[in-house]
Motif scaffolding. Structure first.
Motif, mmCIF file in Angstrom:
data_model
loop_
_atom_site.group_PDB
_atom_site.id
_atom_site.type_symbol
_atom_site.label_atom_id
_atom_site.label_comp_id
_atom_site.label_asym_id
_atom_site.label_seq_id
_atom_site.Cartn_x
_atom_site.Cartn_y
_atom_site.Cartn_z
ATOM 1 N N LEU A 172 32.683 4.841 -27.206
ATOM 2 C CA LEU A 172 32.639 5.099 -25.765
ATOM 3 C C LEU A 172 31.216 5.415 -25.309
ATOM 4 C CD1 LEU A 172 33.837 5.784 -22.962
ATOM 5 C CD2 LEU A 172 34.297 8.086 -23.844
ATOM 6 N N LEU A 173 30.540 6.309 -26.022
ATOM 7 C CA LEU A 173 29.197 6.722 -25.621
ATOM 8 C C LEU A 173 28.189 5.588 -25.777
ATOM 9 C CD1 LEU A 173 29.162 10.337 -27.119
ATOM 10 C CD2 LEU A 173 29.464 9.674 -24.722
ATOM 11 N N LYS A 174 28.334 4.783 -26.809
ATOM 12 C CA LYS A 174 27.447 3.630 -26.968
ATOM 13 C C LYS A 174 27.619 2.655 -25.804
ATOM 14 C CE LYS A 174 26.476 3.274 -31.925
ATOM 15 N NZ LYS A 174 26.540 2.413 -33.124
ATOM 16 N N GLN A 175 28.860 2.409 -25.419
ATOM 17 C CA GLN A 175 29.105 1.485 -24.320
ATOM 18 C C GLN A 175 28.601 2.067 -22.999
ATOM 19 O OE1 GLN A 175 33.037 -0.155 -24.231
ATOM 20 N NE2 GLN A 175 32.761 -1.163 -22.263
ATOM 21 N N ALA A 176 28.783 3.374 -22.810
ATOM 22 C CA ALA A 176 28.301 4.016 -21.585
ATOM 23 C C ALA A 176 26.788 3.968 -21.491
ATOM 24 C CB ALA A 176 28.793 5.462 -21.526
ATOM 25 N N LEU A 177 26.105 4.108 -22.627
ATOM 26 C CA LEU A 177 24.645 3.969 -22.655
ATOM 27 C C LEU A 177 24.246 2.546 -22.281
ATOM 28 C CD1 LEU A 177 23.452 5.860 -25.880
ATOM 29 C CD2 LEU A 177 22.804 6.408 -23.536
ATOM 30 N N GLY A 178 24.923 1.592 -22.895
ATOM 31 C CA GLY A 178 24.613 0.184 -22.622
ATOM 32 C C GLY A 178 24.829 -0.197 -21.172
ATOM 33 N N ALA A 179 25.835 0.420 -20.550
ATOM 34 C CA ALA A 179 26.143 0.128 -19.150
ATOM 35 C C ALA A 179 25.281 0.952 -18.194
ATOM 36 C CB ALA A 179 27.616 0.404 -18.882
ATOM 37 N N LYS A 180 24.416 1.802 -18.758
ATOM 38 C CA LYS A 180 23.536 2.682 -17.969
ATOM 39 C C LYS A 180 24.305 3.662 -17.086
ATOM 40 C CE LYS A 180 19.393 -0.234 -17.924
ATOM 41 N NZ LYS A 180 19.775 -1.028 -19.073
ATOM 42 N N VAL A 181 25.542 3.959 -17.499
ATOM 43 C CA VAL A 181 26.319 5.001 -16.827
ATOM 44 C C VAL A 181 25.774 6.373 -17.217
ATOM 45 C CG1 VAL A 181 28.605 6.112 -16.771
ATOM 46 C CG2 VAL A 181 28.393 3.623 -16.544
ATOM 47 N N ILE A 182 25.317 6.476 -18.445
ATOM 48 C CA ILE A 182 24.624 7.673 -18.912
ATOM 49 C C ILE A 182 23.314 7.252 -19.553
ATOM 50 C CG2 ILE A 182 26.721 9.031 -19.286
ATOM 51 C CD1 ILE A 182 26.485 8.365 -22.286
ATOM 52 N N THR A 183 22.418 8.212 -19.720
ATOM 53 C CA THR A 183 21.146 7.977 -20.408
ATOM 54 C C THR A 183 21.065 8.889 -21.623
ATOM 55 O OG1 THR A 183 19.903 9.692 -19.239
ATOM 56 C CG2 THR A 183 20.075 7.517 -18.161
ATOM 57 N N LYS A 184 20.111 8.647 -22.460
ATOM 58 C CA LYS A 184 19.896 9.501 -23.628
ATOM 59 C C LYS A 184 19.632 10.946 -23.207
ATOM 60 C CE LYS A 184 17.076 9.521 -27.856
ATOM 61 N NZ LYS A 184 15.983 8.818 -28.577
ATOM 62 N N ASP A 185 18.947 11.136 -22.079
ATOM 63 C CA ASP A 185 18.668 12.492 -21.586
ATOM 64 C C ASP A 185 19.938 13.241 -21.220
ATOM 65 O OD1 ASP A 185 15.964 12.141 -21.928
ATOM 66 O OD2 ASP A 185 15.562 11.655 -19.823
ATOM 67 N N GLN B 152 33.702 9.417 -13.655
ATOM 68 C CA GLN B 152 33.415 9.122 -12.247
ATOM 69 C C GLN B 152 32.673 7.795 -12.056
ATOM 70 O OE1 GLN B 152 34.495 10.944 -9.638
ATOM 71 N NE2 GLN B 152 35.548 12.270 -11.115
ATOM 72 N N SER B 153 32.448 7.073 -13.139
ATOM 73 C CA SER B 153 31.640 5.847 -13.060
ATOM 74 C C SER B 153 32.353 4.698 -12.365
ATOM 75 C CB SER B 153 31.237 5.401 -14.463
ATOM 76 O OG SER B 153 32.383 4.954 -15.195
ATOM 77 N N GLY B 154 33.684 4.732 -12.382
ATOM 78 C CA GLY B 154 34.433 3.611 -11.822
ATOM 79 C C GLY B 154 34.504 2.417 -12.757
ATOM 80 N N GLU B 155 33.954 2.578 -13.964
ATOM 81 C CA GLU B 155 33.966 1.488 -14.959
ATOM 82 C C GLU B 155 35.319 1.488 -15.676
ATOM 83 O OE1 GLU B 155 31.669 -0.771 -15.782
ATOM 84 O OE2 GLU B 155 30.028 -0.120 -14.479
ATOM 85 N N TYR B 156 36.097 0.459 -15.452
ATOM 86 C CA TYR B 156 37.451 0.395 -16.014
ATOM 87 C C TYR B 156 37.441 0.510 -17.534
ATOM 88 C CZ TYR B 156 41.829 -1.539 -17.716
ATOM 89 O OH TYR B 156 42.999 -1.727 -18.409
ATOM 90 N N GLU B 157 36.576 -0.252 -18.180
ATOM 91 C CA GLU B 157 36.574 -0.282 -19.640
ATOM 92 C C GLU B 157 36.195 1.074 -20.232
ATOM 93 O OE1 GLU B 157 37.090 -1.806 -23.480
ATOM 94 O OE2 GLU B 157 37.796 -2.470 -21.512
ATOM 95 N N GLU C 114 32.270 13.733 -17.491
ATOM 96 C CA GLU C 114 32.526 13.604 -16.058
ATOM 97 C C GLU C 114 31.734 12.440 -15.476
ATOM 98 O OE1 GLU C 114 34.416 14.533 -12.446
ATOM 99 O OE2 GLU C 114 34.867 14.910 -14.558
ATOM 100 N N LYS C 115 30.518 12.213 -15.957
ATOM 101 C CA LYS C 115 29.741 11.051 -15.499
ATOM 102 C C LYS C 115 30.480 9.761 -15.830
ATOM 103 C CE LYS C 115 24.935 12.269 -15.026
ATOM 104 N NZ LYS C 115 23.595 11.684 -15.159
ATOM 105 N N ILE C 116 31.067 9.729 -17.005
ATOM 106 C CA ILE C 116 31.798 8.538 -17.429
ATOM 107 C C ILE C 116 33.079 8.375 -16.606
ATOM 108 C CG2 ILE C 116 33.107 7.526 -19.345
ATOM 109 C CD1 ILE C 116 30.965 8.770 -21.223
#
Length: 321
Positions: free
Chosen positions: A216-229, A244-249, A240-242
């Protein structure tokens, strides 16, 4: 300030420790779960880095460690990312030490240096100090290793409070090395430690949670929903960032983690294989015959270590059924 702890009891601590406990970097650890993904798959697996850090400080105190080493113990985990060691797998850090790489930077950017200075201490003390009670390489004992073992297993009902209270007086410091008085206590701790790093860490549900959260976290990084920071936030802030992203996957993957699941250890038919670094323990024992490694005087410890090494190298194979 009176500090209360489920393992060590109540202690009145000095002003510098009080101020550090109340600081933002230490308070943030209340939102960092020690088991990474564990609390997502089992809400009872909820020990935090805050509880552990305060516990390490108190154990060092109990063992006669200096105020400086107690400070180091309290601060040793402030650079842990959200989800603890899960992020080592996300960032593909085989040594599982990303939090150590950023430790100095995190402390220098915080209010910790000013708090220490106010009380007559220097931040350089933390970076350059020698703290043998706090950290030792495996397979030796150290306050960090002892605390997370006792804390997790007591909280999760693998061991009892009576067992913990019977064991703690057996700890003895000789030449800056934490030893165990008596072979019987050493055998108990080694058995308990492997309940932690194998029975708990490698519990199929824990392995499942780790695997799903890493993806999940790898995909969220790739989608720029979250950053390393963002890994410097708390667990729930990242989630919560994930959410609230609206990204279905991404939301599907999150729901997959928290829904009930049936699992089976199966080396032939498996969907998940997780292998961490081997964590073997061989405490120093003091008895009437002198000082020796536990494995030298106990065949039980030697056998437990051999089994643990074999299991660690093999890893865990999990099938979802």
């Amino acid at each position: 300030m009176l500090v209360k702890d489920a393992i060590y009891g109540e202690y009145e601590v000095e002003a510098v420790l009080q101020d550090l406990i109340q600081s933002k970097p230490v308070q943030r650890l209340k939102g960092i779960h020690q088991g990474g993904a564990s609390y997502l798959v089992n809400s009872k697996w909820n020990v935090t880095r805050y509880e552990h850090s305060v516990g390490v400080m108190l154990l060092i105190r109990r063992l006669g460690g200096s105020i400086e080493e107690q400070i180091a113990g309290l601060l040793h985990d402030v650079s842990h990312t959200a989800f603890s060691h899960v992020i080592d797998f996300v960032l593909e850090k085989e040594s599982e030490d990303f939090h150590e790489e950023i430790f100095e930077e995190i402390l220098l950017q915080s209010e910790v240096p000013q708090i220490l200075k106010k009380h007559g201490y220097s931040i350089d003390m933390i970076f350059k100090g020698d703290f043998p009670l706090l950290e030792q390489p495996l397979p030796l004992l150290c306050a960090d290793r002892i605390d997370y073992t006792l804390r997790d297993l007591y909280r999760y009902n693998y061991i009892t409070k009576d067992e913990v209270e019977a064991f703690l007086p057996s700890l003895y410091v000789k030449d800056d090395v934490i030893c165990i008085k008596g072979k019987q206590h050493a055998e108990w701790f080694v058995q308990t430690y492997y309940k932690e790093v194998q029975d708990f860490f490698m519990d199929p549900l824990n392995v499942y949670g780790y695997d799903k959260l890493i993806k999940l976290l790898k995909q969220a990084l790739g989608a720029k929903v979250i950053t390393k920071d963002d890994f410097l936030l708390t667990d729930e802030e990242v989630l919560e960032k994930i959410r609230q992203s609206g990204e279905y996957e991404l939301n599907r993957r999150y729901e997959e983690i928290i829904k009930p699941v049936n699992l089976q250890e199966n080396e032939k038919e498996y969907e998940i294989h997780l292998k961490g670094k081997p964590r073997l323990i061989d405490p120093t024992v003091i008895d009437s015959n002198g000082i020796a490694a536990a494995s030298e005087i106990s065949s039980a410890v030697k056998e437990m270590n051999e089994r643990a090494k074999e299991k660690a190298l093999k890893g865990s194979y999990i099938k979802v059924i």
